[in-house]
Design a protein around this motif. Structure first.
Motif, PDB file in Angstrom:
ATOM      1  N   LEU A 313      30.910   7.044 -21.224  1.00  0.00           N
ATOM      2  CA  LEU A 313      31.607   7.098 -19.940  1.00  0.00           C
ATOM      3  C   LEU A 313      32.192   8.478 -19.699  1.00  0.00           C
ATOM      4  CD1 LEU A 313      32.725   5.800 -17.386  1.00  0.00           C
ATOM      5  CD2 LEU A 313      34.681   4.998 -18.739  1.00  0.00           C
ATOM      6  N   TYR A 314      32.818   9.041 -20.724  1.00  0.00           N
ATOM      7  CA  TYR A 314      33.384  10.390 -20.581  1.00  0.00           C
ATOM      8  C   TYR A 314      32.287  11.405 -20.243  1.00  0.00           C
ATOM      9  CZ  TYR A 314      35.171  14.960 -21.930  1.00  0.00           C
ATOM     10  OH  TYR A 314      35.510  16.291 -21.943  1.00  0.00           O
ATOM     11  N   MET A 315      31.188  11.357 -20.965  1.00  0.00           N
ATOM     12  CA  MET A 315      30.112  12.310 -20.733  1.00  0.00           C
ATOM     13  C   MET A 315      29.509  12.139 -19.347  1.00  0.00           C
ATOM     14  SD  MET A 315      28.210  12.324 -24.462  1.00  0.00           S
ATOM     15  CE  MET A 315      27.123  13.645 -23.931  1.00  0.00           C
ATOM     16  N   GLU A 316      29.379  10.907 -18.892  1.00  0.00           N
ATOM     17  CA  GLU A 316      28.781  10.669 -17.585  1.00  0.00           C
ATOM     18  C   GLU A 316      29.707  11.152 -16.465  1.00  0.00           C
ATOM     19  OE1 GLU A 316      26.143   7.268 -15.466  1.00  0.00           O
ATOM     20  OE2 GLU A 316      27.901   6.579 -16.574  1.00  0.00           O
ATOM     21  N   ILE A 317      31.007  10.895 -16.574  1.00  0.00           N
ATOM     22  CA  ILE A 317      31.941  11.366 -15.549  1.00  0.00           C
ATOM     23  C   ILE A 317      31.926  12.889 -15.478  1.00  0.00           C
ATOM     24  CG2 ILE A 317      34.394  11.551 -14.966  1.00  0.00           C
ATOM     25  CD1 ILE A 317      34.757   8.692 -15.874  1.00  0.00           C
ATOM     26  N   VAL A 318      31.912  13.541 -16.637  1.00  0.00           N
ATOM     27  CA  VAL A 318      31.859  15.004 -16.657  1.00  0.00           C
ATOM     28  C   VAL A 318      30.576  15.502 -15.997  1.00  0.00           C
ATOM     29  CG1 VAL A 318      31.658  17.023 -18.154  1.00  0.00           C
ATOM     30  CG2 VAL A 318      33.364  15.272 -18.653  1.00  0.00           C
ATOM     31  N   ALA A 319      29.440  14.881 -16.326  1.00  0.00           N
ATOM     32  CA  ALA A 319      28.164  15.309 -15.750  1.00  0.00           C
ATOM     33  C   ALA A 319      28.131  15.085 -14.240  1.00  0.00           C
ATOM     34  CB  ALA A 319      27.017  14.555 -16.418  1.00  0.00           C
ATOM     35  N   LEU A 320      28.652  13.948 -13.766  1.00  0.00           N
ATOM     36  CA  LEU A 320      28.660  13.671 -12.330  1.00  0.00           C
ATOM     37  C   LEU A 320      29.586  14.629 -11.592  1.00  0.00           C
ATOM     38  CD1 LEU A 320      28.728   9.761 -12.385  1.00  0.00           C
ATOM     39  CD2 LEU A 320      26.773  11.238 -11.931  1.00  0.00           C
TER      40      LEU A 320
END
Length: 339
Positions: A313-320
């Motif tokens: 979740l952390y990685m996806e929010i950062v990428a988005l």
């Protein structure tokens, strides 16, 4: 000293002593009652005027010698830049590096941390709890997936506008349509890889669905495909991941109808290749971690998935957010402009 007065009715003139000022007299001609006015002061060049002038100068000098307190404003003045909503503070906009650092540290904001924990709980329910709830669990998973798809697009949109906080959890566009749009974007970018995979397995529908949904291990895949075919499949899949950020950005900002302007997307990538390559790299890392999380969860049990949900979740929010920041800071190099 005498006072001159005229009757307002008949016009007869009278002269009276100044001591009678303020008193009333009756006109001898018509009987009208008149009030005697105050005598007019004639300063001339005499000592009376000089004395008054000297007094005025003295009072002015005295007033200038008095130290008056200076009041400071209770509220600091704000610069007005022409916004119809009123005065705004003149705040310098962050650079791309500063916004990127804030994105990596977004959980230091208590509001963002609270939102992050709530999303973790929802994803935990979708992937860990609801799969054991039969039909109701399937419905619940679809609802959460639809909501989260909408939220993903909102993260891109909000960061594209320069907002530092994560979006609110309440969806504004429902569940079903955003879920279809999210799935459609990934389907479009991976369509070449899926066509190639279908061709290599002789369009075996059952086997193709197994590979796409359940997945196969590396031994089964090596039996189905040669080394060259696997390399082509990985290249096509990687190309899809590389192209997905610009496609998701189009949907989040311009609407789903913009996904058909592939010419503008390619031109934009070419004009801002360095920034886009860096942005797509974040999606590569996220996809890589997600793939191996799914693989190890299948091999070593559900505990791996439980531990990796917060990380993913952390990685996806950062990428988005990086996708949105890419538009926010480099939109002058884009082949289109949505405001």
């Amino acid at each position: 000293m005498t006072i001159k007065i005229s009757c307002g009715i008949c016009g007869k003139n009278y002269k009276v002593q100044d001591t009678a000022a303020g008193k009333k007299i009756r006109c001898k001609e018509c009987g009208e009652v008149m009030k005697i006015p105050e005598p007019e002061v004639d300063f001339g060049d005499g000592d009376d005027f000089s004395k008054l002038l000297d007094n005025a100068v003295a009072e002015e000098a005295k007033a200038k010698s008095i130290r008056r307190p200076v009041r400071k404003p209770m509220v600091k003045a704000e610069k007005y830049d022409g916004d119809e909503d009123g005065p705004v503070t003149s705040k310098k906009e962050n650079t791309y590096t500063q916004d990127l650092v804030q994105t990596l540290l977004f959980m230091l904001d208590p509001a963002n941390l609270f939102t992050y924990v709530l999303i973790c709980g929802l994803l935990f329910a979708k992937d860990i709890i609801l799969p054991f709830a039969a039909v109701l669990g399937l419905i619940g998973r679809l609802i959460i997936l639809g909501w989260y798809s909408n939220y993903r697009f909102s993260v891109i949109y909000e960061s594209a506008t320069g907002r530092k906080e994560l979006p609110e959890l309440s969806p504004e566009e429902g569940f079903f349509i955003p879920m279809l749009q999210w799935i459609a974007t990934w389907f479009m970018v991976h369509l070449p890889a899926m066509i190639f995979l279908a061709y290599t397995v002789n369009f075996d529908g059952f086997l193709l669905m197994k590979i796409l949904t359940v997945g196969v291990d590396h031994q089964e895949l090596s039996e189905l495909l040669t080394g060259g075919q696997i390399a082509i499949l990985i290249s096509l899949y990687s190309a899809g991941v590389f192209f997905w950020p610009i496609l998701a950005l189009c949907v989040a900002i311009g609407g789903f109808e913009t996904v058909f302007r592939i010419d503008l997307m390619l031109l934009t990538i070419f004009k801002s290749f360095s920034a886009y390559f860096f942005t797509a790299g974040a999606m590569f890392i996220t996809a890589f971690v997600y793939f191996f999380t799914a693989y190890f969860a299948g091999e070593h049990g559900i505990l791996i998935a439980i531990l990796m949900i917060p990380v993913l979740l952390y990685m996806e929010i950062v990428a988005l957010r990086m996708i949105g920041l890419y538009y926010h800071h480099f939109k002058k190099q884009f082949a289109w402009h949505w405001g």
